[in-house]
Design a protein around this motif. Sequence first.
Motif, mmCIF file in Angstrom:
data_model
loop_
_atom_site.group_PDB
_atom_site.id
_atom_site.type_symbol
_atom_site.label_atom_id
_atom_site.label_comp_id
_atom_site.label_asym_id
_atom_site.label_seq_id
_atom_site.Cartn_x
_atom_site.Cartn_y
_atom_site.Cartn_z
ATOM 1 N N LEU A 107 0.824 -1.201 0.000
ATOM 2 C CA LEU A 107 0.000 0.000 0.000
ATOM 3 C C LEU A 107 0.861 1.254 0.000
ATOM 4 C CD1 LEU A 107 -2.996 0.976 0.134
ATOM 5 C CD2 LEU A 107 -2.554 1.415 2.553
ATOM 6 N N SER A 108 1.969 1.239 0.723
ATOM 7 C CA SER A 108 2.877 2.389 0.734
ATOM 8 C C SER A 108 3.378 2.691 -0.669
ATOM 9 C CB SER A 108 4.059 2.134 1.666
ATOM 10 O OG SER A 108 3.645 2.005 3.001
ATOM 11 N N GLU A 109 3.834 1.661 -1.357
ATOM 12 C CA GLU A 109 4.359 1.849 -2.708
ATOM 13 C C GLU A 109 3.264 2.329 -3.646
ATOM 14 O OE1 GLU A 109 7.968 -1.459 -2.600
ATOM 15 O OE2 GLU A 109 5.973 -2.053 -3.325
ATOM 16 N N ARG A 110 2.064 1.782 -3.480
ATOM 17 C CA ARG A 110 0.950 2.194 -4.332
ATOM 18 C C ARG A 110 0.573 3.647 -4.082
ATOM 19 N NH1 ARG A 110 -1.035 2.101 -9.153
ATOM 20 N NH2 ARG A 110 -3.306 2.189 -9.274
ATOM 21 N N PHE A 111 0.482 4.029 -2.806
ATOM 22 C CA PHE A 111 0.124 5.415 -2.502
ATOM 23 C C PHE A 111 1.138 6.390 -3.085
ATOM 24 C CE2 PHE A 111 0.910 9.204 0.011
ATOM 25 C CZ PHE A 111 -0.315 9.839 -0.114
ATOM 26 N N ASN A 112 2.420 6.120 -2.894
ATOM 27 C CA ASN A 112 3.445 7.043 -3.383
ATOM 28 C C ASN A 112 3.370 7.217 -4.894
ATOM 29 O OD1 ASN A 112 4.476 7.515 -0.810
ATOM 30 N ND2 ASN A 112 5.866 5.772 -0.920
ATOM 31 N N GLU A 113 3.095 6.148 -5.584
ATOM 32 C CA GLU A 113 2.966 6.226 -7.051
ATOM 33 C C GLU A 113 1.755 7.062 -7.444
ATOM 34 O OE1 GLU A 113 2.513 3.205 -10.910
ATOM 35 O OE2 GLU A 113 2.298 2.445 -8.865
ATOM 36 N N VAL A 114 0.610 6.807 -6.811
ATOM 37 C CA VAL A 114 -0.622 7.518 -7.150
ATOM 38 C C VAL A 114 -0.517 8.998 -6.786
ATOM 39 C CG1 VAL A 114 -3.083 7.720 -6.598
ATOM 40 C CG2 VAL A 114 -2.066 5.468 -6.978
ATOM 41 N N ALA A 115 0.009 9.286 -5.601
ATOM 42 C CA ALA A 115 0.135 10.675 -5.166
ATOM 43 C C ALA A 115 1.066 11.459 -6.082
ATOM 44 C CB ALA A 115 0.641 10.726 -3.722
ATOM 45 N N ALA A 116 2.150 10.832 -6.499
ATOM 46 C CA ALA A 116 3.085 11.508 -7.397
ATOM 47 C C ALA A 116 2.418 11.845 -8.723
ATOM 48 C CB ALA A 116 4.314 10.626 -7.621
ATOM 49 N N GLN A 117 1.648 10.916 -9.259
ATOM 50 C CA GLN A 117 0.936 11.164 -10.517
ATOM 51 C C GLN A 117 -0.094 12.277 -10.358
ATOM 52 O OE1 GLN A 117 -0.622 7.276 -11.437
ATOM 53 N NE2 GLN A 117 1.295 6.551 -12.330
ATOM 54 N N TYR A 118 -0.786 12.270 -9.235
ATOM 55 C CA TYR A 118 -1.816 13.268 -8.976
ATOM 56 C C TYR A 118 -1.216 14.673 -8.877
ATOM 57 C CZ TYR A 118 -5.809 15.423 -6.540
ATOM 58 O OH TYR A 118 -6.865 16.231 -6.166
ATOM 59 N N CYS A 119 -0.040 14.783 -8.269
ATOM 60 C CA CYS A 119 0.585 16.087 -8.062
ATOM 61 C C CYS A 119 1.351 16.589 -9.284
ATOM 62 C CB CYS A 119 1.547 16.015 -6.876
ATOM 63 S SG CYS A 119 0.760 15.687 -5.280
ATOM 64 N N ALA A 120 1.664 15.684 -10.195
ATOM 65 C CA ALA A 120 2.598 16.013 -11.283
ATOM 66 C C ALA A 120 2.122 17.165 -12.148
ATOM 67 C CB ALA A 120 2.859 14.776 -12.126
ATOM 68 N N ASP A 121 0.896 17.144 -12.574
ATOM 69 C CA ASP A 121 0.379 18.141 -13.509
ATOM 70 C C ASP A 121 -0.480 19.151 -12.749
ATOM 71 O OD1 ASP A 121 -0.245 19.483 -15.809
ATOM 72 O OD2 ASP A 121 -1.849 18.113 -16.398
ATOM 73 N N SER A 122 0.163 19.946 -11.905
ATOM 74 C CA SER A 122 -0.579 20.892 -11.072
ATOM 75 C C SER A 122 0.041 22.283 -11.073
ATOM 76 C CB SER A 122 -0.628 20.369 -9.631
ATOM 77 O OG SER A 122 0.672 20.347 -9.057
ATOM 78 N N ASP A 123 0.928 22.541 -12.020
ATOM 79 C CA ASP A 123 1.613 23.843 -12.069
ATOM 80 C C ASP A 123 2.321 24.150 -10.750
ATOM 81 O OD1 ASP A 123 0.820 24.385 -14.712
ATOM 82 O OD2 ASP A 123 -1.103 25.197 -14.040
ATOM 83 N N ASN A 124 2.926 23.113 -10.172
ATOM 84 C CA ASN A 124 3.706 23.262 -8.930
ATOM 85 C C ASN A 124 2.871 23.778 -7.763
ATOM 86 O OD1 ASN A 124 6.175 22.396 -10.085
ATOM 87 N ND2 ASN A 124 6.482 24.433 -10.959
ATOM 88 N N ARG A 125 1.622 23.348 -7.723
ATOM 89 C CA ARG A 125 0.764 23.736 -6.596
ATOM 90 C C ARG A 125 0.466 22.563 -5.665
ATOM 91 N NH1 ARG A 125 -4.414 26.947 -8.344
ATOM 92 N NH2 ARG A 125 -4.402 27.290 -6.071
ATOM 93 N N LEU A 126 0.735 21.348 -6.105
ATOM 94 C CA LEU A 126 0.476 20.167 -5.291
ATOM 95 C C LEU A 126 1.767 19.392 -5.071
ATOM 96 C CD1 LEU A 126 -2.860 18.873 -6.892
ATOM 97 C CD2 LEU A 126 -2.586 20.187 -4.779
ATOM 98 N N PHE A 127 2.030 19.071 -3.799
ATOM 99 C CA PHE A 127 3.180 18.276 -3.396
ATOM 100 C C PHE A 127 2.672 17.208 -2.428
ATOM 101 C CE2 PHE A 127 4.377 22.579 -4.431
ATOM 102 C CZ PHE A 127 5.472 22.427 -5.255
ATOM 103 N N TYR A 128 3.529 16.296 -2.024
ATOM 104 C CA TYR A 128 3.002 15.266 -1.121
ATOM 105 C C TYR A 128 4.053 14.753 -0.144
ATOM 106 C CZ TYR A 128 5.014 10.982 -3.219
ATOM 107 O OH TYR A 128 5.854 9.979 -3.633
ATOM 108 N N TRP A 129 3.529 14.247 0.985
ATOM 109 C CA TRP A 129 4.319 13.560 1.992
ATOM 110 C C TRP A 129 4.367 12.074 1.628
ATOM 111 C CZ3 TRP A 129 6.484 16.693 5.603
ATOM 112 C CH2 TRP A 129 5.845 17.903 5.932
ATOM 113 N N ALA A 130 5.531 11.504 1.589
ATOM 114 C CA ALA A 130 5.657 10.075 1.299
ATOM 115 C C ALA A 130 5.035 9.254 2.419
ATOM 116 C CB ALA A 130 7.127 9.694 1.140
ATOM 117 N N HIS A 131 4.551 8.069 2.055
ATOM 118 C CA HIS A 131 4.067 7.125 3.058
ATOM 119 C C HIS A 131 5.009 5.929 3.081
ATOM 120 C CE1 HIS A 131 1.530 4.955 5.724
ATOM 121 N NE2 HIS A 131 1.234 4.005 4.860
#
Length: 364
Positions: A107-131
Amino acid sequence: MLIDLHAHIVHPDFYDQDPFWGPQFQEKNNGDFSLKVGHWILTLGQPERRAAVAAGTAPRLEEYWKMARDNRNRLKSMDAAGQDAQVLSIPSHCYMYWTSAEFSIRLSERFNEVAAQYCADSDNRLFYWAHAPLNVPEACPDIIRHAVKEYGAVGLSAGGANFGGLEFDSPELDIVWKTMCDLDLPIFVHGYNQSVTWGEKANNDRYETTAIVGMNYDESQCFWNLVCGGVLDRFPDLKVYITHAGGFVPYQLGRLDECNKNLEVRHNKHDMMHYMKNFWFDPEIHALPMRQAMVELIGADQLVYGTNFGGSDAIRFDMTADLRISDEDKDKIRYINALKLFHKDESDIGRCQVPAADAMAVPV
């Protein structure tokens, strides 16, 4: 600029990962949802969602998931709230420290992958904490480094207590704290409802006590274990941000300091106040006098902005607006301290293009 460091992401691509643990949303007959994790069912709602359900305008689950996948909906909600950027974290009910090593790693690996994809195309407005699966410490360094180096995570999220029986001062977790010091990035500490670990008795927790009261207790326990356990002597550069206004810590500083000195067993080499430089807190308190007290007790240099964006207890107004502080200190809380923690410049952050509204829109 305004950067919200306490904002969770709910995304269908890391839910329903296990037939028992889920986590899964179940649709009710009235159009509302219930969240289920193992035996535990969440009974704490979000005011915007409940109002929409009552009005018959709430999106059904399929539509909700579609909205949740599209980060433009979150960006619109951020615009309505006047927020330039957010740092997203996994919801605490998804920590899964209480499950098998295999599932918590997966689940940790899955979350990090999904969160990174979600934040990628946000004009540098979305970042994330790793799990990371803190119940499996030996697996954490590689997972954390991959999330930071390959996916751009800006730090690590962690519960406040009970990582499969381990605590912040457990020697097994030293490899995790060393990793964070090597990366020179902070840890975001957010308690979780311990009742999820109670098996078939999970729903005996009346009034969501282990969440609403227990999270603050666990966050305070994190602080206490780090200090008394000598962790900050072994890792003097460790940076820890405790949300929910630091649990109970700021309001009991004097008592904690005095009691630490009188413990028969303690491993800290300095007085407790020596370690305050390792901690950051947010003023996520609904009452203005208490937010003001946070500034006076902790100081603007150790405060950051975190609202629990979209949560049941989220701060739905500007927490700094009525504080009796200088504009310089206000900016430290709103964004300058965050930029320093993450080693970023103002130019690295996208900006909100819409004036802030009086109230925050329903976020996804």
